[in-house]
Design an enzyme around this catalytic site. Structure first.
Site, PDB file in Angstrom:
ATOM      1  N   SER A 166     -70.210  74.804  13.457  1.00 35.78           N
ATOM      2  CA  SER A 166     -71.050  76.202  13.855  1.00 35.78           C
ATOM      3  C   SER A 166     -71.001  77.149  12.548  1.00 35.78           C
ATOM      4  O   SER A 166     -70.050  77.207  11.735  1.00 35.78           O
ATOM      5  CB  SER A 166     -70.475  76.763  14.938  1.00 35.78           C
ATOM      6  OG  SER A 166     -71.125  78.273  15.052  1.00 35.78           O
ATOM      7  N   TYR A 179     -63.660  80.374  20.021  1.00 35.55           N
ATOM      8  CA  TYR A 179     -64.508  79.605  19.486  1.00 35.55           C
ATOM      9  C   TYR A 179     -64.659  79.630  18.006  1.00 35.55           C
ATOM     10  O   TYR A 179     -64.466  78.333  17.167  1.00 35.55           O
ATOM     11  CB  TYR A 179     -65.900  79.971  19.983  1.00 35.55           C
ATOM     12  CG  TYR A 179     -67.146  78.984  19.703  1.00 35.55           C
ATOM     13  CD1 TYR A 179     -67.276  78.113  20.246  1.00 35.55           C
ATOM     14  CD2 TYR A 179     -68.258  79.453  18.659  1.00 35.55           C
ATOM     15  CE1 TYR A 179     -68.384  77.044  20.001  1.00 35.55           C
ATOM     16  CE2 TYR A 179     -69.325  78.634  18.562  1.00 35.55           C
ATOM     17  CZ  TYR A 179     -69.415  77.421  18.969  1.00 35.55           C
ATOM     18  OH  TYR A 179     -70.505  76.857  18.719  1.00 35.55           O
ATOM     19  N   ILE A 212     -78.737  78.061  18.184  1.00 33.34           N
ATOM     20  CA  ILE A 212     -79.880  77.038  18.680  1.00 33.34           C
ATOM     21  C   ILE A 212     -80.075  77.123  20.160  1.00 33.34           C
ATOM     22  O   ILE A 212     -78.977  77.291  20.941  1.00 33.34           O
ATOM     23  CB  ILE A 212     -79.398  75.606  18.117  1.00 33.34           C
ATOM     24  CG1 ILE A 212     -78.680  75.588  16.794  1.00 33.34           C
ATOM     25  CG2 ILE A 212     -80.262  74.373  18.665  1.00 33.34           C
ATOM     26  CD1 ILE A 212     -79.775  75.742  15.631  1.00 33.34           C
TER      27      ILE A 212
HETATM   28  N1  LIG Z   1     -76.389  76.008  20.528  1.00 31.23           N
HETATM   29  C1  LIG Z   1     -75.839  76.859  19.638  1.00 31.23           C
HETATM   30  O1  LIG Z   1     -76.487  77.875  19.438  1.00 31.23           O
HETATM   31  C2  LIG Z   1     -74.954  76.220  18.655  1.00 31.23           C
HETATM   32  C3  LIG Z   1     -74.605  76.811  17.624  1.00 31.23           C
HETATM   33  C4  LIG Z   1     -73.747  76.196  16.522  1.00 31.23           C
HETATM   34  C5  LIG Z   1     -72.987  74.992  16.886  1.00 31.23           C
HETATM   35  N2  LIG Z   1     -73.359  74.460  18.218  1.00 31.23           N
HETATM   36  C6  LIG Z   1     -72.360  73.382  18.631  1.00 31.23           C
HETATM   37  O2  LIG Z   1     -73.247  72.429  18.851  1.00 31.23           O
HETATM   38  C7  LIG Z   1     -72.514  71.265  19.567  1.00 31.23           C
HETATM   39  C8  LIG Z   1     -73.429  71.056  20.882  1.00 31.23           C
HETATM   40  O3  LIG Z   1     -73.743  72.254  21.715  1.00 31.23           O
HETATM   41  P1  LIG Z   1     -75.218  72.294  22.417  1.00 31.23           P
HETATM   42  O4  LIG Z   1     -75.553  73.654  21.599  1.00 31.23           O
HETATM   43  O5  LIG Z   1     -75.890  71.268  22.215  1.00 31.23           O
HETATM   44  O6  LIG Z   1     -74.846  72.751  24.074  1.00 31.23           O
HETATM   45  P2  LIG Z   1     -74.856  72.110  25.094  1.00 31.23           P
HETATM   46  O7  LIG Z   1     -76.684  71.838  25.176  1.00 31.23           O
HETATM   47  O8  LIG Z   1     -74.317  72.752  26.129  1.00 31.23           O
HETATM   48  O9  LIG Z   1     -74.525  70.566  25.089  1.00 31.23           O
HETATM   49  C9  LIG Z   1     -73.061  70.343  25.039  1.00 31.23           C
HETATM   50  C10 LIG Z   1     -72.743  68.857  25.138  1.00 31.23           C
HETATM   51  O10 LIG Z   1     -71.350  68.711  25.243  1.00 31.23           O
HETATM   52  C11 LIG Z   1     -70.921  67.957  26.375  1.00 31.23           C
HETATM   53  N3  LIG Z   1     -69.799  68.202  26.747  1.00 31.23           N
HETATM   54  C12 LIG Z   1     -69.291  69.518  27.098  1.00 31.23           C
HETATM   55  N4  LIG Z   1     -68.040  69.381  27.785  1.00 31.23           N
HETATM   56  C13 LIG Z   1     -67.826  68.034  27.794  1.00 31.23           C
HETATM   57  C14 LIG Z   1     -66.830  67.437  28.127  1.00 31.23           C
HETATM   58  N5  LIG Z   1     -65.562  67.942  28.826  1.00 31.23           N
HETATM   59  N6  LIG Z   1     -66.489  65.961  28.034  1.00 31.23           N
HETATM   60  C15 LIG Z   1     -67.572  65.419  27.376  1.00 31.23           C
HETATM   61  N7  LIG Z   1     -68.757  65.862  27.141  1.00 31.23           N
HETATM   62  C16 LIG Z   1     -68.724  67.305  27.145  1.00 31.23           C
HETATM   63  C17 LIG Z   1     -71.947  68.106  27.221  1.00 31.23           C
HETATM   64  O11 LIG Z   1     -72.212  66.869  28.342  1.00 31.23           O
HETATM   65  P3  LIG Z   1     -72.298  67.124  29.802  1.00 31.23           P
HETATM   66  O12 LIG Z   1     -73.799  67.706  29.717  1.00 31.23           O
HETATM   67  O13 LIG Z   1     -72.715  65.555  30.097  1.00 31.23           O
HETATM   68  O14 LIG Z   1     -71.117  67.720  30.457  1.00 31.23           O
HETATM   69  C18 LIG Z   1     -73.361  68.252  26.587  1.00 31.23           C
HETATM   70  O15 LIG Z   1     -73.717  67.002  26.150  1.00 31.23           O
HETATM   71  C19 LIG Z   1     -71.313  72.044  20.261  1.00 31.23           C
HETATM   72  O16 LIG Z   1     -70.261  71.758  19.411  1.00 31.23           O
HETATM   73  C20 LIG Z   1     -71.784  73.567  19.969  1.00 31.23           C
HETATM   74  O17 LIG Z   1     -70.441  74.421  19.687  1.00 31.23           O
HETATM   75  C21 LIG Z   1     -74.071  75.013  19.172  1.00 31.23           C
END
Ligand SMILES: NC(=O)c1ccc[n+]([C@@H]2O[C@H](COP(=O)([O-])OP(=O)(O)OC[C@H]3O[C@@H](n4cnc5c(N)ncnc54)[C@H](OP(=O)(O)O)[C@@H]3O)[C@@H](O)[C@H]2O)c1
Length: 281
Positions: A166, A179, A212
């Site tokens: 991130s 975080y 995102i």
């Molecule tokens: N969105 C942003 O603004 C942003 C910015 C920077 C970095 N990121 C990073 O991007 C990555 C993906 O996040 P996202 O934004 O795509 O969020 P998201 O839509 O909430 O997706 C998160 C994913 O992580 C999985 N997950 C969460 N807890 C879990 C657990 N205990 N066991 C197995 N899987 C688990 C979820 O699976 P289930 O749905 O099946 O539970 C889901 O597929 C993260 O590392 C986040 O920190 C996001």
């Protein structure tokens, strides 16, 4: 979406079989036809977009997450191309089972994408050890242990790892203390692993997205109204004038995960519309 990029090893017919305990390798040659990617968090947001990107790009995908329905839907969309593993990766036994399963069924792995992750909202004054531990477990320990467990398969394929970090890994933000710690840690894990594994021809990189549009923040506890305001504000906090889409991050992961980036390792790549370059003024 870009057309399918040919994989330079598509026509490779022999790879070394890796031993399941990760110690060395041997026992002859194995046919291989298709590149394979293991993607965590494949049920939502960046991980899901990434799974689609690699499937469209010609990879078979081992898709993992907790939501079995979402994984089944992905598998139906790409018949015969997706191996589903339902696993709660906060649970160390589930993580070990996932590694055992992947190592037992596969002899090589071209790409590991660590996209599963969680966010929480806390400050240094109000930090709760259980929240810190949860974020460190899922955002740091899980990806690192998965990398360790998959090493023999990655080595067999001369593979690549992409960690989803991130902008909070490279820059400090108030109100997301744990975080930020977890993302800084995965950035450093990326660099250290890249150095250690380069001689084994395994590349390790990270992407560092800005805001995102996914489920991340609402799952972390942000109310709908606050989330709408947060996305509105992202138009001014990101020089490019908007938050990003999961597919834009998936495209960068595709680049870092495939031989298109064959001479790049140890990089933490901002995918943030310029967010990390800004300063308060
Ligand atoms: N969105 C942003 O603004 C942003 C910015 C920077 C970095 N990121 C990073 O991007 C990555 C993906 O996040 P996202 O934004 O795509 O969020 P998201 O839509 O909430 O997706 C998160 C994913 O992580 C999985 N997950 C969460 N807890 C879990 C657990 N205990 N066991 C197995 N899987 C688990 C979820 O699976 P289930 O749905 O099946 O539970 C889901 O597929 C993260 O590392 C986040 O920190 C996001």
């Amino acid at each position: 979406m870009k057309p399918t990029q040919p994989h330079p090893r598509d026509d490779v017919t022999s790879v070394v079989r890796a031993s399941p305990n990760g110690e060395g390798s041997s026992s002859g040659t194995i046919s291989r036809s298709k590149p394979i990617a293991l993607i965590t968090g494949a049920t939502s947001g960046i991980g899901e977009a990434c799974a689609r990107r690699f499937l469209v790009g010609g990879y078979d995908v081992i898709a993992t997450g907790r939501n079995a329905e979402k994984l089944s839907a992905l598998s139906s969309e790409f018949p015969g191309r997706v191996t589903i593993v339902v696993a709660d990766l906060e649970n160390p036994e589930a993580l070990r089972a996932l590694i055992r399963d992947v190592v037992a069924r596969h002899v090589y792995l071209d790409v590991l994408v660590n996209a599963a992750g969680v966010i929480g909202f806390d400050t240094v004054a109000g930090i709760r050890v259980e929240d810190l531990n949860r974020m460190m477990t899922l955002n740091v320990t899980t990806p690192v242990m998965l990398l360790q467990g998959c090493l023999p398969l990655l080595e067999a394929a001369k593979g690549a790892v992409v960690n989803v970090s991130s902008v909070a890994g490279t820059r400090a933000f108030p109100g997301i203390f744990s975080y930020c710690l977890s993302k800084a840690a995965i950035d450093q894990a990326t660099r250290c692993a890249a150095l250690e594994l380069a001689a084994r021809q395994i590349r390790v990189n990270a992407v560092n997205p800005g805001v995102i549009v996914t489920e991340l923040h609402r799952r972390g506890g942000m109310a709908d109204e606050a989330y709408r305001a947060f996305l509105e504000k992202a138009k001014s906090t990101h020089p490019i004038g908007r938050p990003g889409e999961p597919e834009e991050v998936a495209e960068a992961i595709w680049f870092l995960g495939t031989p298109a980036s064959s001479f790049i390792t140890g990089v933490t790549l901002a995918v943030d519309g310029g967010r990390a370059e800004t300063c308060l003024r």
